[in-house]
Design an enzyme around this catalytic site. Structure first.
Site, short mmCIF file in Angstrom:
data_model
loop_
_atom_site.label_atom_id
_atom_site.label_comp_id
_atom_site.label_asym_id
_atom_site.label_seq_id
_atom_site.Cartn_x
_atom_site.Cartn_y
_atom_site.Cartn_z
N HIS A 1 0.84 -1.21 0.00
CA HIS A 1 0.00 0.00 0.00
C HIS A 1 0.87 1.25 0.00
O HIS A 1 1.54 1.56 0.98
CB HIS A 1 -0.92 0.04 1.22
CG HIS A 1 -2.01 1.06 1.10
ND1 HIS A 1 -3.31 0.74 0.79
CD2 HIS A 1 -1.98 2.41 1.23
CE1 HIS A 1 -4.04 1.85 0.74
NE2 HIS A 1 -3.24 2.87 1.01
N HIS B 1 1.29 5.33 -2.40
CA HIS B 1 0.75 6.25 -3.38
C HIS B 1 1.89 6.97 -4.09
O HIS B 1 2.97 7.16 -3.51
CB HIS B 1 -0.15 7.30 -2.72
CG HIS B 1 -1.21 6.71 -1.83
ND1 HIS B 1 -2.31 6.06 -2.32
CD2 HIS B 1 -1.33 6.69 -0.48
CE1 HIS B 1 -3.08 5.66 -1.32
NE2 HIS B 1 -2.49 6.02 -0.19
N TYR C 1 -6.49 17.31 0.46
CA TYR C 1 -5.13 17.59 0.90
C TYR C 1 -4.28 17.81 -0.34
O TYR C 1 -4.67 17.43 -1.46
CB TYR C 1 -4.56 16.43 1.73
CG TYR C 1 -4.61 15.11 1.00
CD1 TYR C 1 -3.58 14.73 0.15
CD2 TYR C 1 -5.70 14.26 1.13
CE1 TYR C 1 -3.63 13.54 -0.56
CE2 TYR C 1 -5.76 13.06 0.43
CZ TYR C 1 -4.74 12.71 -0.41
OH TYR C 1 -4.79 11.54 -1.11
N SER D 1 -7.03 9.71 -3.28
CA SER D 1 -8.20 10.55 -3.50
C SER D 1 -7.83 11.90 -4.10
O SER D 1 -8.62 12.50 -4.83
CB SER D 1 -8.97 10.75 -2.19
OG SER D 1 -8.20 11.48 -1.24
N ARG E 1 -10.45 0.55 -6.08
CA ARG E 1 -10.65 1.03 -4.71
C ARG E 1 -11.90 1.89 -4.65
O ARG E 1 -12.11 2.76 -5.49
CB ARG E 1 -9.45 1.86 -4.25
CG ARG E 1 -9.48 2.19 -2.76
CD ARG E 1 -8.44 3.24 -2.41
NE ARG E 1 -8.04 3.18 -1.02
CZ ARG E 1 -7.41 4.15 -0.36
NH1 ARG E 1 -7.09 5.27 -1.00
NH2 ARG E 1 -7.07 4.02 0.90
N HIS F 1 -6.05 -0.93 5.87
CA HIS F 1 -5.55 -0.45 7.16
C HIS F 1 -6.29 -1.02 8.38
O HIS F 1 -6.65 -0.30 9.31
CB HIS F 1 -5.61 1.08 7.21
CG HIS F 1 -4.95 1.76 6.06
ND1 HIS F 1 -3.78 1.32 5.50
CD2 HIS F 1 -5.32 2.86 5.33
CE1 HIS F 1 -3.44 2.11 4.49
NE2 HIS F 1 -4.36 3.04 4.36
N ASP G 1 2.02 2.57 3.61
CA ASP G 1 1.21 3.77 3.39
C ASP G 1 2.07 4.97 3.00
O ASP G 1 1.66 6.12 3.15
CB ASP G 1 0.34 4.10 4.60
CG ASP G 1 -0.85 4.97 4.25
OD1 ASP G 1 -1.26 5.00 3.07
OD2 ASP G 1 -1.38 5.64 5.16
N ASN H 1 -1.78 13.40 4.25
CA ASN H 1 -2.75 13.91 5.22
C ASN H 1 -2.15 14.11 6.61
O ASN H 1 -2.86 14.08 7.61
CB ASN H 1 -3.99 13.00 5.30
CG ASN H 1 -5.25 13.79 5.60
OD1 ASN H 1 -5.39 14.93 5.18
ND2 ASN H 1 -6.19 13.18 6.30
#
Length: 296
Positions: free
Chosen positions: A27, A29, A45, A73, A120, A182, A249, A254
């Site tokens: 996981h 990004h 964000y 997102s 997702r 998570h 992550d 954020n």
């Protein structure tokens, strides 16, 4: 106006164990360069640029072979930053994308060829209010489910575990493997007896769902050593150790202003405490993600 995120730490705690060959961060990004991959105008964000090569450097720093990129997102339904990264590193990366209601079969096939293996959806709410803007809901997933199943994909669900009590049956009816982000974003203060967390454990035990033992910094915001997360991981491993993967992550979006950014080395080293034997670590880091993400 959105707030800028803090950058990830540049100096990491050294790993206390050597990752097995083929180990996967399941996981993360990527963002940017923004001149080529602009962020969504409406977002919660604003991250800094963290392109694909920076993620590869992150993997290398932890001694990991593989990684899974998830469209965030802040990118809306523009998945190009993820799919281009997959094409750049085809043997090392797989991806999870955010579909739009009008996603075509041609798009699904092109994504599959690039290395995408799931979609997702964002069901994450607290007290009935959405936490993040963007993302797509369960209706889009229900419409796409037969076409996703035909391609062997899964549904990655960003959800607060307490909501699984009511939404679990609807998600199971999709007929897709479910991956709960998570650990269900459980606040440790709720305890492992929380009905929603027990619903997550039951889904794992049935073989319907997987989960990522990731986001310890989100579950226990007070910071390391995250010992309050230990009972949750232990319960998930008891439920079904074959349905658990790990993720960092990265780059920890954020986080703002004076927040304490998590140390990826510390997060990785939690596996030495959670999974003290090498065979369990190899299962969670290598064999399970290879099966879930079709690494071959």
């Amino acid at each position: 106006m959105t707030r800028p995120c803090l950058p990830p730490l540049q100096t990491l705690t050294a790993p206390v164990f050597r990752a097995p060959a083929g180990a996967c961060d399941s996981h993360a990004h990527v963002f940017g360069p923004f001149a080529r991959y602009p962020l969504a105008m409406d977002r919660s964000y604003t991250p800094a640029e963290h392109p694909a090569d920076a993620f590869i450097a992150h993997l290398d720093a932890l001694g990991l072979t593989r990684g899974v990129l998830v469209t965030a997102s802040a990118s809306g339904t523009d998945n190009s930053v993820v799919t281009d990264a997959l094409r750049q590193y085809p043997t090392r990366l797989r991806g999870i994308v955010v579909p739009s209601p009008d996603t075509t079969d041609a798009e699904l096939d092109a994504w599959h060829a690039a290395g995408v293996r799931g979609v997702r959806i964002n069901l994450y709410q607290v007290d009935g209010h959405a936490v993040y803007r963007n993302g797509v809901g369960i209706q889009v997933l229900e419409a796409l489910a037969p076409r996703l199943a035909a391609r062997g994909w899964h549904a990655q669900i960003w959800i607060h575990a307490p909501d699984l009590v009511t939404l679990g049956p609807r998600l199971k009816a999709l007929g897709l493997p479910l991956v709960i982000d998570h650990m269900g974003r459980m606040a440790t203060s709720r305890g492992v007896a929380d009905p929603g967390f027990q619903a997550l454990c039951a889904l794992l035990a049935e073989g319907v769902a997987w989960t990522k033992i990731s986001g310890a910094d989100r579950l226990q915001p007070a910071g390391a050593p995250y010992e309050q997360v230990d009972p949750f991981v232990a319960a998930l491993m008891r439920a079904n150790p074959e349905q658990v993967v790990w993720g960092s992550d990265w780059p920890h979006i954020n986080y703002f202003e004076s927040a304490q950014m998590p140390d990826d080395g510390v997060l990785f080293n939690l596996l030495a405490r959670w999974l003290p034997d090498a065979a369990s670590r190899e299962r969670v880091l290598v064999h399970n993600p290879a099966r879930l993400y079709d690494f071959g």
